[in-house]
Enzyme design. Structure first.
Site, PDB file in Angstrom:
ATOM      1  N   HIS A 115      33.840 -35.408  22.337  1.00 26.50           N
ATOM      2  CA  HIS A 115      33.239 -35.323  21.049  1.00 26.50           C
ATOM      3  C   HIS A 115      31.827 -35.855  20.747  1.00 26.50           C
ATOM      4  O   HIS A 115      31.737 -36.901  19.695  1.00 26.50           O
ATOM      5  CB  HIS A 115      34.090 -35.490  19.706  1.00 26.50           C
ATOM      6  CG  HIS A 115      35.330 -35.024  19.710  1.00 26.50           C
ATOM      7  ND1 HIS A 115      36.503 -35.746  19.085  1.00 26.50           N
ATOM      8  CD2 HIS A 115      36.009 -33.927  20.313  1.00 26.50           C
ATOM      9  CE1 HIS A 115      37.484 -34.808  19.222  1.00 26.50           C
ATOM     10  NE2 HIS A 115      37.346 -33.918  19.973  1.00 26.50           N
TER      11      HIS A 115
ATOM     12  N   ASP B 131      37.192 -27.496  23.253  1.00 28.51           N
ATOM     13  CA  ASP B 131      37.986 -27.998  24.621  1.00 28.51           C
ATOM     14  C   ASP B 131      39.262 -27.230  25.068  1.00 28.51           C
ATOM     15  O   ASP B 131      39.668 -27.161  26.198  1.00 28.51           O
ATOM     16  CB  ASP B 131      38.429 -29.355  24.342  1.00 28.51           C
ATOM     17  CG  ASP B 131      39.047 -29.837  23.132  1.00 28.51           C
ATOM     18  OD1 ASP B 131      38.897 -29.014  21.851  1.00 28.51           O
ATOM     19  OD2 ASP B 131      39.856 -30.595  22.943  1.00 28.51           O
TER      20      ASP B 131
ATOM     21  N   HIS C  19      44.271 -23.086  18.876  1.00 26.95           N
ATOM     22  CA  HIS C  19      43.453 -23.895  18.321  1.00 26.95           C
ATOM     23  C   HIS C  19      42.067 -23.581  18.946  1.00 26.95           C
ATOM     24  O   HIS C  19      41.753 -23.441  20.122  1.00 26.95           O
ATOM     25  CB  HIS C  19      43.556 -25.526  18.600  1.00 26.95           C
ATOM     26  CG  HIS C  19      42.596 -26.383  18.000  1.00 26.95           C
ATOM     27  ND1 HIS C  19      41.714 -26.367  16.831  1.00 26.95           N
ATOM     28  CD2 HIS C  19      42.609 -27.753  18.444  1.00 26.95           C
ATOM     29  CE1 HIS C  19      41.243 -27.543  16.711  1.00 26.95           C
ATOM     30  NE2 HIS C  19      41.330 -28.368  17.773  1.00 26.95           N
TER      31      HIS C  19
ATOM     32  N   TYR D  25      45.249 -41.836  20.091  1.00 27.66           N
ATOM     33  CA  TYR D  25      44.947 -40.382  19.788  1.00 27.66           C
ATOM     34  C   TYR D  25      45.267 -40.080  18.247  1.00 27.66           C
ATOM     35  O   TYR D  25      44.374 -39.665  17.466  1.00 27.66           O
ATOM     36  CB  TYR D  25      45.716 -39.709  20.642  1.00 27.66           C
ATOM     37  CG  TYR D  25      45.645 -38.049  20.690  1.00 27.66           C
ATOM     38  CD1 TYR D  25      44.710 -37.805  21.627  1.00 27.66           C
ATOM     39  CD2 TYR D  25      46.081 -37.203  19.684  1.00 27.66           C
ATOM     40  CE1 TYR D  25      44.883 -36.065  21.671  1.00 27.66           C
ATOM     41  CE2 TYR D  25      46.077 -36.098  19.904  1.00 27.66           C
ATOM     42  CZ  TYR D  25      45.329 -35.392  20.770  1.00 27.66           C
ATOM     43  OH  TYR D  25      45.282 -34.016  20.915  1.00 27.66           O
TER      44      TYR D  25
HETATM   45 FE1  FEO Z   1      40.914 -30.280  18.617  1.00 28.33          FE
HETATM   46 FE2  FEO Z   1      41.841 -30.793  21.822  1.00 28.33          FE
HETATM   47  O1  FEO Z   1      40.692 -30.057  20.284  1.00 28.33           O
END
Ligand code: FEO
Length: 395
Positions: free
Chosen positions: A23, A83, A79, A192
């Site tokens: 990011h 990525d 999603h 995470y």
């Molecule tokens: Fe929210 Fe791994 O992307």
């Protein structure tokens, strides 16, 4: 190389051993990561998500070794973050008419990123897709952690494809949770959660309770990053419920920046005071200029209280201190307490600035904080020790 999960489901993702910044520079990934994509072969063949754009050629070449791309009947995009959808753009150039199952917000995100009018099939919670012996059931998981996020449950093999949820930025050749170092796995899973999901605590808890209320058998959780949970997958669900409940351990974290060592010496003295008052509490000190910000945020996540220090610079605080305070504010921690400290030469605003910032971030400030001029003398250090002792009594 693909990896078999069940007779019908294979991992066809990418392990990214090299990734250290994600990011932009928002997230450190000391252990790399993986972008997990899954191929289901039933009477219909389904691809769940893809991988990050830089690996699109590798991903598609490997996928072609598994299946004729024209035999992919459906694509599920749980999603749309890049990525996971970055390689979709290239895959769709090969199989442009393949239906893409995603939420209505997923359509918006995918169109926003790729500006293509693909064959979208928007789905809502409870919608199903029969693929033969198994059925896919979709569950919207809005804001976990994007508006488009959804989970997909596969009956028969009892798999929850949970996208980012329950993931870790961990590269490993071992696909399954029981094959990796458990302390490393949980350290990365916590980091995470702390850095990505903390602002959505309530939604995490509510969504998990909703999914549990369906009483679906669960043999695997296939996340989009890190390992597949096959050994007691409920363990990470239970851990998430714990973390989502404004998690804290018996820990006080002292975070500070320092220019000429004065604020660091105050930090050490405060730590000594805390230890004098309570030998069981864990105290950790982090110099913000020398520490990884996301590791520090994981420690803040674990703490019942933090004590934040910065010297005064130009009537404010240092760059490193301001940067992490902005991140702390964004993560919206709840029910944590805090104090502030810092050294100064003449104007001395840093403690006031930190106090205001932490209040805005939702911390309960337990006192006015402590300041010292220039490099603290023995008297000032004694006061800092006493501050630590008193702080323990106030939290
Ligand atoms: Fe929210 Fe791994 O992307």
């Amino acid at each position: 190389m693909s990896k078999k999960i069940t007779d019908k489901v294979s991992w066809v993702g990418k392990i990214d051993w090299e990734l250290r910044r994600f990011h932009g520079d928002e997230l450190s990934t000391h252990k790399g990561t993986s972008y997990n994509s899954y191929l289901i072969r039933d009477e219909k063949n389904v691809l769940i998500d893809t991988v990050w754009e830089p690996y699109n050629k590798e991903f598609i070449a490997n996928l072609k070794k598994e299946i004729d791309l024209n035999d992919i009947d459906y694509i599920v995009v749980n999603h749309a973050e890049i990525d996971h959808s970055g390689s979709l753009y290239y895959l769709m150039q090969e199989i442009p008419n393949t239906p893409i199952y995603c939420t209505a917000n997923g359509v918006k995100s995918l169109k926003g990123h790729y500006h293509q009018d693909w064959n979208f099939v928007p789905v809502k919670t409870g919608d199903t897709l029969n693929i033969g012996k198994s059925t896919l059931t979709f569950v919207e998981a809005r804001m976990l952690h994007w508006p488009d996020t959804m989970f997909t449950y596969m009956s028969g093999d009892n798999i929850l494809f949970s996208t980012d949820g329950f993931g870790q930025h961990l590269s490993t050749e071992h696909l399954f949770n029981d094959l990796v170092d458990q302390s490393e796995l949980y350290a990365e899973a916590l980091k995470y959660y702390a850095n990505i999901l903390t602002p959505f605590n309530k939604m995490v808890a509510n969504k998990i309770k909703e999914v549990l209320s369906f009483n679906l058998p669960l043999d695997y959780i296939c996340t989009s990053h890190g390992v597949v949970w096959r050994d007691n997958p409920a363990q990470i669900v239970e851990k998430y419920l714990e973390w989502a409940n404004d998690y804290k351990e018996n820990q006080i974290t002292i975070v500070y920046d320092t220019m000429w060592d004065g604020t660091r010496r105050l930090a050490q003295a405060i730590s000594d005071g805390i230890q004098k008052a309570d030998s069981e509490v864990t105290v950790k000190l982090y110099n913000l200029s020398h520490s990884d910000k996301n590791d520090v945020l994981a420690e803040v996540f674990k703490s019942k209280a933090i004590i934040f220090g910065s010297p005064t610079v130009n009537k404010g605080i240092t760059y490193a201190a301001a940067g992490i305070l902005e991140m702390i504010k964004g993560l919206a921690f709840k029910t944590k307490k805090a104090g502030a400290f810092g050294t100064y030469g003449w104007s001395g605003e840093s403690v006031k600035v930190i106090t205001e910032w932490l209040k805005e971030a939702g911390f309960e400030m337990v006192d006015e904080g402590i300041r010292a001029t220039w490099n603290p003398d023995e008297d000032a250090l004694g006061q800092a020790v006493q501050y630590g002792i008193d702080f323990v009594g106030k939290i």
